[in-house]
Scaffold this motif. Structure first.
Motif, PDB file in Angstrom:
ATOM      1  N   PHE A 139      28.710  43.890  34.819  1.00 57.62           N
ATOM      2  CA  PHE A 139      29.645  44.676  34.441  1.00 57.62           C
ATOM      3  C   PHE A 139      29.931  45.937  34.945  1.00 57.62           C
ATOM      4  CE2 PHE A 139      26.237  45.403  31.347  1.00 57.62           C
ATOM      5  CZ  PHE A 139      26.334  46.840  31.467  1.00 57.62           C
ATOM      6  N   ASP A 140      28.833  46.569  35.529  1.00 60.70           N
ATOM      7  CA  ASP A 140      29.105  47.902  35.876  1.00 60.70           C
ATOM      8  C   ASP A 140      29.556  47.979  37.463  1.00 60.70           C
ATOM      9  OD1 ASP A 140      26.660  46.698  36.675  1.00 60.70           O
ATOM     10  OD2 ASP A 140      25.268  48.563  36.584  1.00 60.70           O
ATOM     11  N   ARG A 141      29.699  46.810  37.957  1.00 63.66           N
ATOM     12  CA  ARG A 141      29.963  46.723  39.627  1.00 63.66           C
ATOM     13  C   ARG A 141      30.911  45.542  39.821  1.00 63.66           C
ATOM     14  NH1 ARG A 141      24.516  45.627  38.674  1.00 63.66           N
ATOM     15  NH2 ARG A 141      23.935  43.455  39.355  1.00 63.66           N
TER      16      ARG A 141
ATOM     17  N   ILE B 195      37.340  35.705  43.923  1.00 63.40           N
ATOM     18  CA  ILE B 195      36.088  35.735  43.568  1.00 63.40           C
ATOM     19  C   ILE B 195      34.957  35.265  44.624  1.00 63.40           C
ATOM     20  CG2 ILE B 195      34.236  35.584  41.830  1.00 63.40           C
ATOM     21  CD1 ILE B 195      36.681  37.508  41.156  1.00 63.40           C
ATOM     22  N   ARG B 196      35.136  33.985  44.937  1.00 63.32           N
ATOM     23  CA  ARG B 196      34.360  33.388  45.876  1.00 63.32           C
ATOM     24  C   ARG B 196      34.545  34.026  47.382  1.00 63.32           C
ATOM     25  NH1 ARG B 196      31.890  29.379  43.554  1.00 63.32           N
ATOM     26  NH2 ARG B 196      32.779  28.628  41.769  1.00 63.32           N
ATOM     27  N   SER B 197      35.750  34.836  47.626  1.00 64.43           N
ATOM     28  CA  SER B 197      35.847  35.639  48.938  1.00 64.43           C
ATOM     29  C   SER B 197      35.068  36.886  48.888  1.00 64.43           C
ATOM     30  CB  SER B 197      37.343  35.910  49.103  1.00 64.43           C
ATOM     31  OG  SER B 197      37.812  36.984  48.151  1.00 64.43           O
ATOM     32  N   GLY B 198      34.361  37.141  47.888  1.00 68.46           N
ATOM     33  CA  GLY B 198      33.449  38.305  47.376  1.00 68.46           C
ATOM     34  C   GLY B 198      34.367  39.579  47.021  1.00 68.46           C
ATOM     35  N   ALA B 199      35.648  39.202  46.599  1.00 70.70           N
ATOM     36  CA  ALA B 199      36.306  40.544  45.862  1.00 70.70           C
ATOM     37  C   ALA B 199      36.082  40.718  44.458  1.00 70.70           C
ATOM     38  CB  ALA B 199      37.803  40.150  46.080  1.00 70.70           C
ATOM     39  N   VAL B 200      34.933  40.799  44.091  1.00 77.22           N
ATOM     40  CA  VAL B 200      34.148  40.828  42.624  1.00 77.22           C
ATOM     41  C   VAL B 200      34.731  42.147  42.046  1.00 77.22           C
ATOM     42  CG1 VAL B 200      32.493  39.259  43.094  1.00 77.22           C
ATOM     43  CG2 VAL B 200      32.237  41.771  43.415  1.00 77.22           C
ATOM     44  N   THR B 201      35.364  43.315  42.884  1.00 82.13           N
ATOM     45  CA  THR B 201      35.862  44.384  42.244  1.00 82.13           C
ATOM     46  C   THR B 201      37.136  44.472  41.815  1.00 82.13           C
ATOM     47  OG1 THR B 201      35.925  45.670  44.047  1.00 82.13           O
ATOM     48  CG2 THR B 201      33.795  45.789  43.167  1.00 82.13           C
TER      49      THR B 201
ATOM     50  N   THR C 246      42.627  42.267  37.719  1.00 82.47           N
ATOM     51  CA  THR C 246      43.539  41.123  37.267  1.00 82.47           C
ATOM     52  C   THR C 246      44.811  41.328  37.614  1.00 82.47           C
ATOM     53  OG1 THR C 246      42.164  40.687  35.287  1.00 82.47           O
ATOM     54  CG2 THR C 246      44.356  39.708  35.132  1.00 82.47           C
ATOM     55  N   GLU C 247      45.271  42.748  37.611  1.00 80.03           N
ATOM     56  CA  GLU C 247      46.625  42.905  38.073  1.00 80.03           C
ATOM     57  C   GLU C 247      46.979  42.666  39.574  1.00 80.03           C
ATOM     58  OE1 GLU C 247      45.841  45.653  34.751  1.00 80.03           O
ATOM     59  OE2 GLU C 247      44.806  45.046  36.531  1.00 80.03           O
ATOM     60  N   GLN C 248      45.720  42.729  40.343  1.00 82.55           N
ATOM     61  CA  GLN C 248      45.759  42.594  41.891  1.00 82.55           C
ATOM     62  C   GLN C 248      45.774  40.892  42.109  1.00 82.55           C
ATOM     63  OE1 GLN C 248      42.071  44.835  42.489  1.00 82.55           O
ATOM     64  NE2 GLN C 248      42.899  45.053  44.291  1.00 82.55           N
ATOM     65  N   LEU C 249      45.379  40.239  41.163  1.00 81.67           N
ATOM     66  CA  LEU C 249      45.614  38.702  41.233  1.00 81.67           C
ATOM     67  C   LEU C 249      47.114  38.492  41.044  1.00 81.67           C
ATOM     68  CD1 LEU C 249      44.533  35.935  41.055  1.00 81.67           C
ATOM     69  CD2 LEU C 249      44.238  36.156  38.568  1.00 81.67           C
ATOM     70  N   LEU C 250      47.543  38.999  39.947  1.00 79.19           N
ATOM     71  CA  LEU C 250      48.786  38.640  39.510  1.00 79.19           C
ATOM     72  C   LEU C 250      49.942  39.191  40.507  1.00 79.19           C
ATOM     73  CD1 LEU C 250      48.823  39.507  35.618  1.00 79.19           C
ATOM     74  CD2 LEU C 250      48.748  37.377  36.656  1.00 79.19           C
ATOM     75  N   SER C 251      49.595  40.325  41.179  1.00 81.13           N
ATOM     76  CA  SER C 251      50.368  40.977  42.248  1.00 81.13           C
ATOM     77  C   SER C 251      50.550  39.691  43.462  1.00 81.13           C
ATOM     78  CB  SER C 251      49.974  42.250  42.825  1.00 81.13           C
ATOM     79  OG  SER C 251      50.697  42.512  43.669  1.00 81.13           O
ATOM     80  N   MET C 252      49.413  39.092  43.508  1.00 78.74           N
ATOM     81  CA  MET C 252      49.264  38.388  44.888  1.00 78.74           C
ATOM     82  C   MET C 252      50.092  36.882  44.345  1.00 78.74           C
ATOM     83  SD  MET C 252      45.879  36.471  46.447  1.00 78.74           S
ATOM     84  CE  MET C 252      45.354  35.901  44.872  1.00 78.74           C
TER      85      MET C 252
END
Length: 270
Positions: free
Chosen positions: A88-90, A202-208, A211-217
Motif C-alpha cells: 500500500f505504501d508504493r 497493472i500487468r504493464s507495471g503501472a502499479v502507482t 483509478t482516475e488515470q484508468l478512467l481517463s484512458m
C-alpha cells in the motif's frame, strides 16, 4: 426514479497511508478518522446498507487490522469481505482496485473511496440515474483540489484530469467538476472495458497509477460512456488533510450524520 436495481455489491478503496492527514493517521487509517465521532467509513457503510447494498469488499492496507477489527464481517445486513494490500505504501488506487477484481466480476457494482463523507442524497442520485455507468460530480470551487472532469454537452465525462487546483478552474472556457469518488458501473462495462483495461495497466507495471488515470484512458478511447450525476448543493467532503476535516465540521452538524451515529458499536474503540 428508474427501475434499475440497486447494485448488490460495493468496492471501497481504503488502503492508503493518509500521510497528509497526520498526526490524525499516525495510529489509525484515514477511513477511521471521525466527523463528530463517526468514522468516515462507518458512515459510508451505513449509507450503503440503508440503500440495500448486500456485500462490500474493502481493500485495506495501512493499519488494516484497525478496520478489520472495528467492522468485522458484517455491518447490519451488509456482509463485509477484505482484500489486503501488502504494498500500500508504493502503489496507487488502481492497484487497490485490481486487488478487488473478483468482486468487480460479480455484477453491477458501486465503487467509492473510504475517505469521503457524503449525505444520503448523493448516493440516491447515483442509484436513481437511468444511465448504466455514472460518476458523482460537483462544480469545482475555490476550496477544492485533486481529480476533476470536464463534461460534454450531454453531461457525459469527456476528460479526466488529475491534480487540479482552484487556479485550473479559471483557465479556459471549459468548466471543471470535482469527482466525488462515488461511481456505479454495470456488469457489462466492468467485464468488457474496465477490468481488461485495469488488468493491462497493472500487468504493464503501472502499479502507482490512480483509478482516475484508468478512467481517463477509457474515456479517451471511447470504451466507457460515463454519465455525470450532478450533485450541486449537496453535502459531501473528501478528507485528505486536516483543513478538509475542519471545513466539514464547520459546514455539517451532528444531525447531518442521521442515525449513523446510533449504529456505532461503543465497545470497539478506534
Amino acid at each position: 426514479m428508474t427501475d434499475r436495481a440497486v447494485p448488490e455489491r460495493a468496492v471501497i478503496l481504503a488502503a492508503g497511508l493518509g500521510s497528509r492527514l497526520r498526526p490524525l493517521t499516525d495510529d489509525r487509517p484515514k477511513p477511521l478518522v471521525p466527523i463528530f465521532g463517526v468514522p468516515l467509513l462507518h458512515h459510508a457503510l451505513h449509507q450503503l446498507e440503508a440503500a440495500g447494498v448486500k456485500r462490500a469488499t474493502i481493500v485495506v492496507g495501512y493499519r488494516k487490522e484497525r478496520i478489520q477489527k472495528f467492522f468485522g464481517q458484517y455491518f447490519g445486513d451488509l456482509e463485509i469481505t477484505y482484500c489486503e494490500s501488502g504494498v500500500f505504501d508504493r502503489t496507487g488506487s488502481a492497484y487497490s482496485l485490481w486487488l478487488a477484481r473478483d468482486a468487480l466480476m460479480a455484477g453491477d457494482c458501486l465503487l467509492l473511496e473510504g475517505d469521503v463523507f457524503f449525505e444520503r442524497a448523493v448516493l440516491d442520485r447515483v442509484l436513481s440515474s437511468r444511465e448504466s455507468d455514472v460518476a458523482a460530480v460537483a462544480p469545482f470551487d475555490e476550496t477544492m483540489e485533486g481529480s476533476a472532469v470536464t463534461l460534454c454537452a450531454k453531461n457525459y465525462v469527456q476528460d479526466v484530469r488529475l491534480k487540479q487546483t482552484p487556479a485550473d478552474r479559471q483557465t479556459g472556457a471549459t468548466a471543471l467538476y470535482k469527482t466525488i469518488n462515488l461511481f456505479r458501473f454495470s456488469a457489462d462495462s466492468l467485464r468488457q472495458a474496465v477490468l481488461p483495461a485495469l488488468d493491462g495497466l497493472i500487468r504493464s507495471g503501472a502499479v502507482t497509477a490512480y483509478t482516475e488515470q484508468l478512467l481517463s484512458m477509457l474515456a479517451a478511447q471511447e470504451r466507457l460512456k460515463l454519465a455525470a450525476v450532478r450533485c450541486d448543493r449537496l453535502k459531501w467532503f473528501e478528507i485528505d488533510k486536516e483543513s478538509d476535516l475542519q471545513m466539514a465540521e464547520r459546514q455539517l452538524t451532528p444531525n447531518d450524520l442521521g442515525d449513523a451515529a446510533f449504529s456505532l458499536r461503543p465497545a470497539l474503540a478506534i
